[in-house]
Design an enzyme around this catalytic site. Structure first.
Site, short mmCIF file in Angstrom:
data_model
loop_
_atom_site.label_atom_id
_atom_site.label_comp_id
_atom_site.label_asym_id
_atom_site.label_seq_id
_atom_site.Cartn_x
_atom_site.Cartn_y
_atom_site.Cartn_z
N HIS A 127 50.60 -41.56 50.44
CA HIS A 127 49.25 -41.03 50.57
C HIS A 127 48.24 -41.98 49.91
O HIS A 127 47.49 -42.65 50.61
CB HIS A 127 49.16 -39.62 49.96
N LEU A 128 48.26 -42.07 48.59
CA LEU A 128 47.32 -42.96 47.90
C LEU A 128 47.98 -43.84 46.85
O LEU A 128 47.30 -44.41 45.99
CB LEU A 128 46.19 -42.13 47.25
N CYS A 151 49.84 -36.29 42.08
CA CYS A 151 48.43 -36.61 42.33
C CYS A 151 47.80 -35.65 43.34
O CYS A 151 46.72 -35.12 43.11
CB CYS A 151 48.29 -38.05 42.82
N HIS A 152 48.44 -35.45 44.49
CA HIS A 152 47.86 -34.62 45.54
C HIS A 152 48.85 -33.64 46.16
O HIS A 152 48.58 -33.05 47.19
CB HIS A 152 47.22 -35.49 46.62
N GLY A 153 50.04 -33.50 45.57
CA GLY A 153 50.97 -32.47 45.98
C GLY A 153 51.89 -32.79 47.14
O GLY A 153 52.46 -31.88 47.74
#
Length: 187
Positions: A127-128, A151-153
């Site tokens: 993702h990132l 970070c974002h799940g």
């Protein structure tokens, strides 16, 4: 008596052309050598440094990794997860309907033949670029028993395939080969 007698030296046929050709060839050659001498340092400075070449591959001793355990290593300054899957984790990964996955891949496509219990992936969320949890002892593995990106799940299964969250792709499998039964070379 001739008009030209004594005023001009007569050259053998083509002699002037040969001298001119020599001067042209010499000038072009000198310019070419000068160009190479100028460009050589510029080109050589773009070559990878010794520390980068040293990190182009990594050898990992996997003999101490027990079934169900994973370790974190470093390859090209990025984390790598090396996981020894249990028979239960393998059967769970193989039971998943591949067509239901966002990035469809079977466990066999992500491992080497005869070494299906060894899953080697980059430890970077697609993702990132955060580092997912699940490789260290006691870390959260997420609801599918693989990896969880805090970070974002994003949640990955035991085959490091994306199952939930914003990550678009599975954790990347780097180029690797088993040099012996207990050593794997990544890169």
């Amino acid at each position: 008596m001739s008009d030209h007698a004594g005023t001009e030296a007569v050259l053998p046929e083509g002699e002037g052309v040969r001298r001119r050709d020599f001067i042209n060839i010499a000038a072009v050659s000198a310019a070419g050598v000068g160009g190479v001498i100028t460009l050589l340092p510029l080109i050589s400075q773009m070559a990878p440094s010794a520390d980068v070449l040293a990190e182009s591959s990594t050898e990992i001793d996997i003999s101490a990794i027990q079934p169900g355990q994973a370790i974190k290593a470093v390859f090209r300054k990025q984390p790598v997860f090396v996981r020894n899957l249990t028979p239960k984790e393998i059967s769970e990964a193989e039971a998943v309907d591949v067509s239901s996955l966002r990035d469809p891949q079977t466990l066999k496509e992500r491992t080497k033949a005869g070494k299906e219990n060894w899953l080697i992936t980059m430890g970077v969320c697609t993702h990132l670029g955060c580092v997912p949890l699940g490789a260290g002892e006691g870390e959260v593995k997420g609801e599918f028993g693989g990896y969880f990106c805090p970070c974002h799940g994003s949640v990955y299964d035991t085959a490091a395939r994306i199952r939930k969250g914003p990550a678009p792709k599975n954790l990347q499998v780097p180029e690797y080969a088993f040099t012996t039964d207990t050593v794997v070379k990544i890169g």
